[in-house]
Design a protein around this motif. Structure first.
Motif, short mmCIF file in Angstrom:
data_model
loop_
_atom_site.label_atom_id
_atom_site.label_comp_id
_atom_site.label_asym_id
_atom_site.label_seq_id
_atom_site.Cartn_x
_atom_site.Cartn_y
_atom_site.Cartn_z
N LYS A 134 0.81 -1.22 0.00
CA LYS A 134 0.00 0.00 0.00
C LYS A 134 0.84 1.27 0.00
CE LYS A 134 -4.01 2.23 1.97
NZ LYS A 134 -5.07 2.20 2.98
N TYR A 135 1.95 1.26 0.74
CA TYR A 135 2.75 2.48 0.88
C TYR A 135 4.13 2.38 0.25
CZ TYR A 135 -0.83 3.88 4.19
OH TYR A 135 -2.02 4.22 4.75
N ARG A 136 4.46 1.20 -0.26
CA ARG A 136 5.77 0.97 -0.89
C ARG A 136 6.90 1.33 0.05
NH1 ARG A 136 5.96 2.50 -7.03
NH2 ARG A 136 4.00 1.64 -7.76
N ARG A 137 6.75 0.93 1.26
CA ARG A 137 7.79 1.20 2.25
C ARG A 137 8.27 -0.09 2.88
NH1 ARG A 137 5.90 6.03 1.44
NH2 ARG A 137 6.94 7.87 2.25
N ASN A 138 9.54 -0.09 3.28
CA ASN A 138 10.13 -1.24 3.96
C ASN A 138 10.22 -0.96 5.45
OD1 ASN A 138 10.55 -1.87 1.30
ND2 ASN A 138 12.71 -2.40 1.55
N LEU A 139 10.23 -2.01 6.22
CA LEU A 139 10.46 -1.84 7.65
C LEU A 139 11.94 -1.54 7.86
CD1 LEU A 139 9.21 -2.03 10.50
CD2 LEU A 139 9.94 -4.42 10.55
N CYS A 140 12.21 -0.54 8.68
CA CYS A 140 13.60 -0.15 8.95
C CYS A 140 14.33 -1.30 9.63
CB CYS A 140 13.62 1.09 9.84
SG CYS A 140 15.28 1.51 10.39
N PRO A 141 15.45 -1.78 9.06
CA PRO A 141 16.15 -2.91 9.66
C PRO A 141 16.88 -2.53 10.95
CG PRO A 141 17.36 -2.09 7.75
CD PRO A 141 16.08 -1.31 7.82
N ARG A 142 17.02 -1.21 11.21
CA ARG A 142 17.78 -0.76 12.38
C ARG A 142 16.88 -0.70 13.61
NH1 ARG A 142 19.36 4.07 14.75
NH2 ARG A 142 21.51 4.13 15.51
N LYS A 144 13.47 -1.40 13.47
CA LYS A 144 12.36 -2.34 13.26
C LYS A 144 11.04 -1.77 13.76
CE LYS A 144 15.25 -6.35 13.02
NZ LYS A 144 15.25 -7.23 11.92
N LYS A 145 10.90 -0.43 13.64
CA LYS A 145 9.66 0.20 14.07
C LYS A 145 9.07 1.05 12.96
CE LYS A 145 10.54 0.52 19.00
NZ LYS A 145 11.55 1.24 19.75
N LYS A 146 9.94 1.86 12.35
CA LYS A 146 9.45 2.81 11.36
C LYS A 146 9.65 2.27 9.95
CE LYS A 146 9.76 6.87 14.23
NZ LYS A 146 8.48 6.47 14.85
N TRP A 147 8.92 2.93 9.03
CA TRP A 147 8.93 2.48 7.64
C TRP A 147 9.67 3.50 6.79
CZ3 TRP A 147 6.78 -2.26 7.34
CH2 TRP A 147 5.94 -2.65 8.43
N PHE A 148 10.39 3.02 5.82
CA PHE A 148 11.10 3.95 4.94
C PHE A 148 10.89 3.57 3.48
CE2 PHE A 148 14.76 1.65 3.21
CZ PHE A 148 14.71 0.49 3.98
N ARG A 149 11.02 4.55 2.64
CA ARG A 149 10.88 4.31 1.22
C ARG A 149 12.27 4.05 0.64
NH1 ARG A 149 6.41 7.01 -1.85
NH2 ARG A 149 6.42 5.72 -3.70
N PRO A 150 12.50 2.86 0.10
CA PRO A 150 13.82 2.59 -0.48
C PRO A 150 14.07 3.53 -1.65
CG PRO A 150 12.46 0.60 -0.42
CD PRO A 150 11.58 1.75 -0.10
N SER A 151 15.21 4.15 -1.68
CA SER A 151 15.55 5.02 -2.81
C SER A 151 17.05 5.11 -2.92
CB SER A 151 14.95 6.41 -2.62
OG SER A 151 15.89 7.28 -2.03
N LYS A 152 17.51 5.56 -4.07
CA LYS A 152 18.96 5.63 -4.27
C LYS A 152 19.58 6.74 -3.43
CE LYS A 152 18.42 8.35 -8.46
NZ LYS A 152 18.80 8.55 -9.85
N TYR A 153 18.73 7.61 -2.88
CA TYR A 153 19.26 8.69 -2.05
C TYR A 153 19.37 8.28 -0.59
CZ TYR A 153 18.16 11.28 -6.24
OH TYR A 153 18.10 11.68 -7.53
N ASN A 154 18.68 7.18 -0.27
CA ASN A 154 18.72 6.69 1.10
C ASN A 154 19.87 5.68 1.22
OD1 ASN A 154 18.28 5.61 3.60
ND2 ASN A 154 16.09 5.37 3.34
#
Ligand code: ZN
Ligand code: ZN
Ligand code: ZN
Length: 213
Positions: A134-142, A144-154
């Protein structure tokens, strides 16, 4: 008669069972570790497998019909390809594919085989899968609470909160390092000063190469 989707068949259920046994489907969420309502997800869609295989089947059929040979990479690359009878432009391949819909059966057979091999699957729990689709976000592996959008800038591949934390840590490290650098430079200065006035306890000049520590 409506055709069954590849994931609605008995074959799919059997293939899935095998994939679980083989460990291709994980027994816990790859992101959060939960075992609750796992939804293994094909990273390559059935439609994408169809496209790949339609190209494959078309080129092979074309080569038999027109009597040419081709390098294996022609099957997997995109666009035109070279053959023993010259270059074939992608437009010509496209036209051939359009003119030979009967090749779709063979294509489907191969695509199903690929799909049921479960080679490129990601196992997520229903929560992680929901957010991903739905949001195209991954769970933060660090955290494990927040979601982030994978991008080449991240670059860190973590959420923005963790990104800030990492930057703070880096700042703290910089401050510490700067202190250390000053200490090292002071120490070098002192060492050099001692060298220029080498004195032993007896007041005689100290020879190079002797220990003075
Ligand atoms: Zn999860
Ligand atoms: Zn999915
Ligand atoms: Zn985080």
């Amino acid at each position: 008669m409506t055709e069954r989707k590849p994931w609605e068949t008995k074959e799919f259920q059997e293939a899935k069972k095998l994939a679980l046994e083989d460990g291709k489907i994980k027994d816990r969420c790859e992101w959060c570790g939960s075992t609750n309502k796992l939804t293994p997800h094909h990273k390559i869609s059935f439609k994408a497998y169809m496209l790949r295989n339609f190209r494959k089947v078309s080129i092979i059929s074309m080569s038999e019909e027109m009597n040419f040979t081709f390098p294996p990479c022609a099957l997997t690359k995109s666009g035109g390809f070279s053959t023993s009878k010259g270059y074939i432009k992608v437009g010509k391949l496209g036209a051939y594919m359009r003119d030979h819909p009967e090749l779709k059966e063979k294509t489907k057979e191969l695509a199903l085989k690929d799909y049921y091999a479960f080679d490129f699957v990601q196992t997520l729990c229903f929560r992680c899968h929901f957010v991903k689709s739905k949001y195209r976000r991954n769970l933060c592996p660090r955290c494990k609470k927040k979601w982030f959008r994978p991008s080449k800038y991240n670059f860190e591949g973590v959420c923005w909160k963790c990104n800030d934390d990492i930057e703070d840590e880096r700042d703290d490290f910089d401050v510490e390092e700067e202190k250390k650098q000053a200490e090292i430079e002071g120490d070098i200065d002192e060492m050099v000063r001692n060298l220029s006035e080498p004195k032993t306890p007896m007041g005689t000049p100290m020879k190079w190469g002797k220990s003075w520590g």
